[in-house]
Design a protein around this motif. Structure first.
Motif, PDB file in Angstrom:
ATOM      1  N   SER A  75     -59.527 -52.377 -24.548  1.00 55.92           N
ATOM      2  CA  SER A  75     -59.274 -53.444 -25.530  1.00 55.92           C
ATOM      3  C   SER A  75     -59.220 -52.929 -26.972  1.00 55.92           C
ATOM      4  CB  SER A  75     -60.311 -54.553 -25.401  1.00 55.92           C
ATOM      5  OG  SER A  75     -60.244 -55.166 -24.132  1.00 55.92           O
ATOM      6  N   HIS A 108     -64.491 -53.410 -24.122  1.00 59.83           N
ATOM      7  CA  HIS A 108     -63.472 -54.230 -23.475  1.00 59.83           C
ATOM      8  C   HIS A 108     -63.877 -55.708 -23.532  1.00 59.83           C
ATOM      9  CE1 HIS A 108     -66.393 -54.009 -20.187  1.00 59.83           C
ATOM     10  NE2 HIS A 108     -65.774 -55.028 -19.616  1.00 59.83           N
ATOM     11  N   HIS A 144     -55.391 -57.869 -22.019  1.00 60.54           N
ATOM     12  CA  HIS A 144     -56.777 -57.497 -22.293  1.00 60.54           C
ATOM     13  C   HIS A 144     -57.126 -57.473 -23.784  1.00 60.54           C
ATOM     14  CE1 HIS A 144     -60.243 -55.641 -19.756  1.00 60.54           C
ATOM     15  NE2 HIS A 144     -60.605 -56.709 -20.458  1.00 60.54           N
ATOM     16  N   LEU A 145     -56.405 -58.301 -24.563  1.00 61.87           N
ATOM     17  CA  LEU A 145     -56.844 -58.615 -25.915  1.00 61.87           C
ATOM     18  C   LEU A 145     -57.579 -59.951 -25.908  1.00 61.87           C
ATOM     19  CD1 LEU A 145     -53.766 -57.272 -27.862  1.00 61.87           C
ATOM     20  CD2 LEU A 145     -56.062 -56.291 -27.747  1.00 61.87           C
ATOM     21  N   ASN A 184     -59.356 -62.235 -22.140  1.00 58.24           N
ATOM     22  CA  ASN A 184     -59.762 -62.013 -20.758  1.00 58.24           C
ATOM     23  C   ASN A 184     -59.402 -63.238 -19.934  1.00 58.24           C
ATOM     24  OD1 ASN A 184     -61.820 -62.005 -18.378  1.00 58.24           O
ATOM     25  ND2 ASN A 184     -61.932 -59.942 -19.219  1.00 58.24           N
TER      26      ASN A 184
END
Length: 481
Positions: free
Chosen positions: A89, A109, A150-151, A153
């Motif tokens: 991330s 992340h 994945h910026l 979830n």
């Protein structure tokens, strides 16, 4: 610069397209893209946990990557590229914003809300941030994202979709909403490129492939390719998923050829961090991911770094020095290795914007610099700005073979300093002469350590203490009420 090589459907969302005429780039003869009739297209391929050594052209003993190797033959293989974190991330944040991810309190992340809160992180990347797709869209580009996000979830249902960051189309996983099947990334990308060509629009597209992140969603026909190499099952699975990803990348490259746009398209292949490795031996068994489904777990993580120290989640070179291959026929040298240019993920935004003739906002100050001259072999000097990293170190520097103790890192010209915040322990490497970090020089050069620490402390003072609450999920706010 060396000139020798190493051995060798669809869940998309459509946004309204901003009205306007096609922007044609007209430049003087001195401009590096002066002979382009139109603005160049940009295809950014970003893999997930793909180690520096996991390529045929980087000498892997059994993994076959003929399509990525083709990019290296037809372009330049930059050996000193580093990402902005040892995990996904933050690395993606840097590529999107041109800023160090610590400026957003993103140093791990994105997970579910309690985990983000515990680590003093937001729940998604700030939608008010200046982003690469926004800037390119303002310069006349049509933009798209396909693959891992994945910026945010998938476990945070109220998180923003990629559309809110400047993409015209997307299909993604590790995001809110429906999850695109991981192997449909290339088909989506090709369809988008075809539509851009039909509309006579320059395009910017992310192809952010899942491989070789766990779970390993292996398809039998790709394991069949390695049936005669006497590999154990875990190695065979790892090779198979890389082979599948390489095939999909090849399909997109073939589409550029078929559409006669390869010569006007910059293609970048890289990875968000180094390869994952289990602690000790791990049983080969199935695991389940809420975004991508079932597949083999960490026991099949067999990535290599070709001697670089550490793996994923480390700020040693094994965690942050990853493949970076750039092809742009007639603009970037072919069949070339560049082992001198110090380029970073934060440089991608200013570099792509210079290529696209996209203006940076006056209030925006990127941490990166444009590396267009370096990509084209016109600059061989060190970078003008230091690079900084922040992660939450989880190890002990006194423990043998521990690579995860580092909290902060700075690279400035030839020198790399790693620091454990709690103990004050540091290590110092001449990263130019010693890229595999074999010779710690912190006791020999206390004056260099002091100078780098002063720069690092000044950078720390610019960072926020906590994330902006506007980037918190309603789930977090409810948990506090």
């Amino acid at each position: 610069m060396k000139n020798s090589r190493l051995p060798h459907r669809i869940l998309t969302s459509i946004a309204l397209i901003s009205a306007g005429l096609l922007c044609v780039h007209t430049v003087s003869a001195a401009d590096p893209i002066a002979d382009s009739a139109t603005k160049p297209n940009i295809l950014f391929i970003f893999a997930d946990d793909w180690g520096w050594g996991d390529l045929g052209c980087h000498g892997h003993p059994y993994v076959q990557t003929p399509n990525i190797d083709r990019l290296a033959r037809e372009g330049t293989d930059f050996h000193r590229f580093t990402v902005a974190s040892g995990v996904c991330s933050p690395s993606r944040t840097a590529a999107m914003t041109g800023l160090f991810p610590a400026r957003f309190n993103i140093d791990g992340h994105f997970a579910w809300v309690p985990s983000n809160a515990k680590r003093n992180m937001p729940d998604w990347l700030d939608t008010d941030a200046t982003t690469l797709p926004q800037l390119l869209r303002s310069a006349g580009y049509t933009t798209a994202h396909f693959g891992k996000w994945h910026l945010s979830n998938d476990m945070i249902p109220d998180s923003p979709t990629p559309m809110e960051y400047g993409y015209d189309r997307y299909g993604a996983f590790n995001c809110s909403g429906e999850q695109m099947p991981v192997h449909e990334d290339a088909d989506n990308t090709i369809e988008f490129i075809e539509s851009a060509v039909d509309d006579s629009r320059p395009f910017f597209v992310n192809l952010w492939v899942h491989e070789p992140h766990t779970p390993f969603h292996v398809i039998p026909k790709y394991r069949w390719r390695y049936r005669d190499q006497n590999l154990d099952e875990a190695d065979e699975i790892y090779a198979a998923v890389l082979s599948h990803a390489d095939d999909r990348i090849g399909e997109v490259l073939d589409a550029l050829d078929r559409l006669s746009i390869a010569d006007n398209t910059l293609v970048i292949f890289s990875s968000d961090n180094g390869p994952a490795r289990a602690k000790g031996s791990a049983e080969l068994k199935l695991s389940y991911d809420t975004a991508t489904g079932a597949g083999y777990g960490i026991g099949a993580s067999k990535g290599i770094t070709q001697g670089r120290k550490g793996y994923k989640a480390a700020l040693f070179e094994g965690g942050i020095n990853v493949p970076f291959i750039a092809r742009w026929p007639g603009k970037i040298a072919e069949n070339t290795i560049d082992d001198r240019l110090m380029i970073s993920a934060v440089d991608l935004l200013p570099t792509f914007c210079e290529i696209a003739d996209a203006d940076l906002p006056t209030q925006y100050a990127p941490d990166g610099i444009s590396q267009l001259a370096g990509l084209q072999g016109r600059s061989v000097t060190g970078r003008s700005k230091p690079l900084f990293w922040k992660m939450s170190g989880r190890g002990n520097p006194e423990q043998p073979n521990s690579f995860h103790w580092v909290d902060y890192c700075i690279v400035d010209q030839d020198w790399k300093l790693l620091e454990d915040e709690q103990t004050g322990y540091v290590e110092l490497y001449n990263i130019t002469n010693d890229p595999k970090e074999q010779n710690d020089l912190h006791t020999q050069h206390p004056e260099i350590v002091a100078g780098l620490r002063e720069k690092l402390d000044a950078w720390k003072a610019t960072l926020p203490e906590k994330p902006d609450a506007k980037n918190f999920s309603s789930l977090r706010r409810k948990s506090k009420s």
